[in-house]
Design a protein around this motif. Sequence first.
Motif, PDB file in Angstrom:
ATOM      1  N   PRO A 223      48.056  39.827  34.866  1.00  0.00           N
ATOM      2  CA  PRO A 223      46.828  39.059  34.629  1.00  0.00           C
ATOM      3  C   PRO A 223      45.569  39.780  35.118  1.00  0.00           C
ATOM      4  CG  PRO A 223      48.547  37.650  35.537  1.00  0.00           C
ATOM      5  CD  PRO A 223      49.044  39.057  35.653  1.00  0.00           C
ATOM      6  N   CYS A 224      45.673  40.465  36.248  1.00  0.00           N
ATOM      7  CA  CYS A 224      44.520  41.202  36.775  1.00  0.00           C
ATOM      8  C   CYS A 224      44.116  42.319  35.823  1.00  0.00           C
ATOM      9  CB  CYS A 224      44.866  41.751  38.157  1.00  0.00           C
ATOM     10  SG  CYS A 224      43.521  42.641  38.960  1.00  0.00           S
ATOM     11  N   SER A 225      45.124  43.075  35.357  1.00  0.00           N
ATOM     12  CA  SER A 225      44.849  44.173  34.440  1.00  0.00           C
ATOM     13  C   SER A 225      44.256  43.664  33.127  1.00  0.00           C
ATOM     14  CB  SER A 225      46.141  44.953  34.178  1.00  0.00           C
ATOM     15  OG  SER A 225      45.923  46.041  33.318  1.00  0.00           O
ATOM     16  N   LEU A 226      44.735  42.497  32.671  1.00  0.00           N
ATOM     17  CA  LEU A 226      44.210  41.911  31.438  1.00  0.00           C
ATOM     18  C   LEU A 226      42.733  41.565  31.594  1.00  0.00           C
ATOM     19  CD1 LEU A 226      44.651  40.783  28.589  1.00  0.00           C
ATOM     20  CD2 LEU A 226      45.410  38.643  29.652  1.00  0.00           C
ATOM     21  N   SER A 229      40.599  44.721  31.726  1.00  0.00           N
ATOM     22  CA  SER A 229      40.475  45.330  30.395  1.00  0.00           C
ATOM     23  C   SER A 229      39.431  44.596  29.565  1.00  0.00           C
ATOM     24  CB  SER A 229      41.828  45.300  29.676  1.00  0.00           C
ATOM     25  OG  SER A 229      42.782  46.077  30.366  1.00  0.00           O
ATOM     26  N   GLU A 230      39.467  43.277  29.626  1.00  0.00           N
ATOM     27  CA  GLU A 230      38.474  42.494  28.888  1.00  0.00           C
ATOM     28  C   GLU A 230      37.076  42.720  29.450  1.00  0.00           C
ATOM     29  OE1 GLU A 230      38.948  40.525  26.009  1.00  0.00           O
ATOM     30  OE2 GLU A 230      40.668  41.890  26.175  1.00  0.00           O
ATOM     31  N   ASP A 231      36.975  42.895  30.752  1.00  0.00           N
ATOM     32  CA  ASP A 231      35.690  43.169  31.378  1.00  0.00           C
ATOM     33  C   ASP A 231      35.104  44.482  30.860  1.00  0.00           C
ATOM     34  OD1 ASP A 231      33.702  42.573  33.629  1.00  0.00           O
ATOM     35  OD2 ASP A 231      34.380  44.582  34.170  1.00  0.00           O
ATOM     36  N   ALA A 232      35.976  45.500  30.727  1.00  0.00           N
ATOM     37  CA  ALA A 232      35.505  46.794  30.213  1.00  0.00           C
ATOM     38  C   ALA A 232      35.057  46.677  28.760  1.00  0.00           C
ATOM     39  CB  ALA A 232      36.621  47.832  30.344  1.00  0.00           C
ATOM     40  N   PRO A 242      45.637  46.331  29.012  1.00  0.00           N
ATOM     41  CA  PRO A 242      46.285  45.908  30.255  1.00  0.00           C
ATOM     42  C   PRO A 242      47.680  46.513  30.361  1.00  0.00           C
ATOM     43  CG  PRO A 242      46.368  44.159  28.644  1.00  0.00           C
ATOM     44  CD  PRO A 242      45.527  45.248  28.030  1.00  0.00           C
ATOM     45  N   HIS A 243      48.157  46.675  31.570  1.00  0.00           N
ATOM     46  CA  HIS A 243      49.512  47.212  31.719  1.00  0.00           C
ATOM     47  C   HIS A 243      50.530  46.071  31.690  1.00  0.00           C
ATOM     48  CE1 HIS A 243      50.737  46.175  35.898  1.00  0.00           C
ATOM     49  NE2 HIS A 243      49.442  46.261  36.185  1.00  0.00           N
ATOM     50  N   ASN A 297      50.347  34.832  27.759  1.00  0.00           N
ATOM     51  CA  ASN A 297      51.194  34.483  28.901  1.00  0.00           C
ATOM     52  C   ASN A 297      51.203  35.590  29.948  1.00  0.00           C
ATOM     53  OD1 ASN A 297      52.866  31.892  28.010  1.00  0.00           O
ATOM     54  ND2 ASN A 297      52.710  33.248  26.225  1.00  0.00           N
ATOM     55  N   PRO A 298      50.021  35.997  30.454  1.00  0.00           N
ATOM     56  CA  PRO A 298      50.020  37.007  31.518  1.00  0.00           C
ATOM     57  C   PRO A 298      50.678  36.424  32.769  1.00  0.00           C
ATOM     58  CG  PRO A 298      47.847  36.023  31.322  1.00  0.00           C
ATOM     59  CD  PRO A 298      48.662  35.482  30.180  1.00  0.00           C
TER      60      PRO A 298
END
Length: 363
Positions: A223-226, A229-232, A242-243, A297-298
Amino acid sequence: MNIQGRIGTPDMDEAKAALETLRLWAAEAHPGEVAALDPAIARLLPGAPASYPDLARVYDATFRPDAAYKAAMPDLQNGPASLIVGAKTRIEHVGISNFRLPIKYRLRDGGEVVLETSVTGSVSLEAEKKGINMSRILRSFYAHAEREFSFEVMAAALDDYVENLESFDARLMMRFSLPLQVESLRSGLSGWQYYDIALEMVDQGGVRTKIVHLDFVYSSTCPCSLELSEDARIRRGRLATPHSQRSVARISVVVEPGQVLWFEDLIEIARANVPTETQVMVKREDEQAFAELNAANPIFVEDAVRAFAAGLMAEPRVGDFRVIASHQESLHSHDAVALLTEGPTFAAASLDPQLFASLIHRG
């Protein structure tokens, strides 16, 4: 006579006295005790042949022992307590592991399947007993495997070898890989998904507990990576992904007395609460669907064990349970792991050093 610590060679009188002491002891000792001390001693006993016999180096394929011959054969493993090596203490588990044979399993739809099964069987051994006859565990399984199914085979085998081995506690586990057809997300294709399952039956003082273990393999998107990624994408117009990684949860449940929990039921509980199960047959539309499913579903490893637990708590056929999860990350060189238990059955102060390392999906 005491020759301990003496210097020099014993004389004839001392040798005769030592031989007489040895013969007196051997006359009352169990044959296993004599053999454990030195097999050559048997030749010094009354009635022994004058010299060691010449042995034939030819296998006799026609020889069949009769009852008297078998009764006279040495049996060190079931010998007296005097043959026990080491501490004379109780052993919690002694038996066999990875004994394989085909076992029949019932399916929820009324069908059945025969699967190669790895059996682990053990009993407790009291402090005053030397050992057990392990072949009885194997014979108990062969006596029932062709006529009965899964837990029925285990119950019948337990009845047999608890009685034969005179043990207070006994445990059986059968491990196998169950193939089930699973449909793809959008293309309409289907493929065989293999689920590693183990059935365990524990008999403690006559009280039996049925346990089912399932390894459920899923994809976990961080969820953090997601969010990063959206922030970037939003703030800097940068493409970022995201990973996510293949992850494994080992779900172990006690089946409540008198209840039937099908393999398919436990798999569906897992899939309903963590829907990102890895796929078998995939076309482009399925791959896109899987990316969308993961984004919807992160899940952190903490989320995963709690999600599985929610589904198990809602199932009345499930008693105590344990959920172990390992997210084998693509970001880090290490794994993210979690363990959650409900009830006393799986509570433990210490963990197997290889517990999380065993959560590897080998396909």
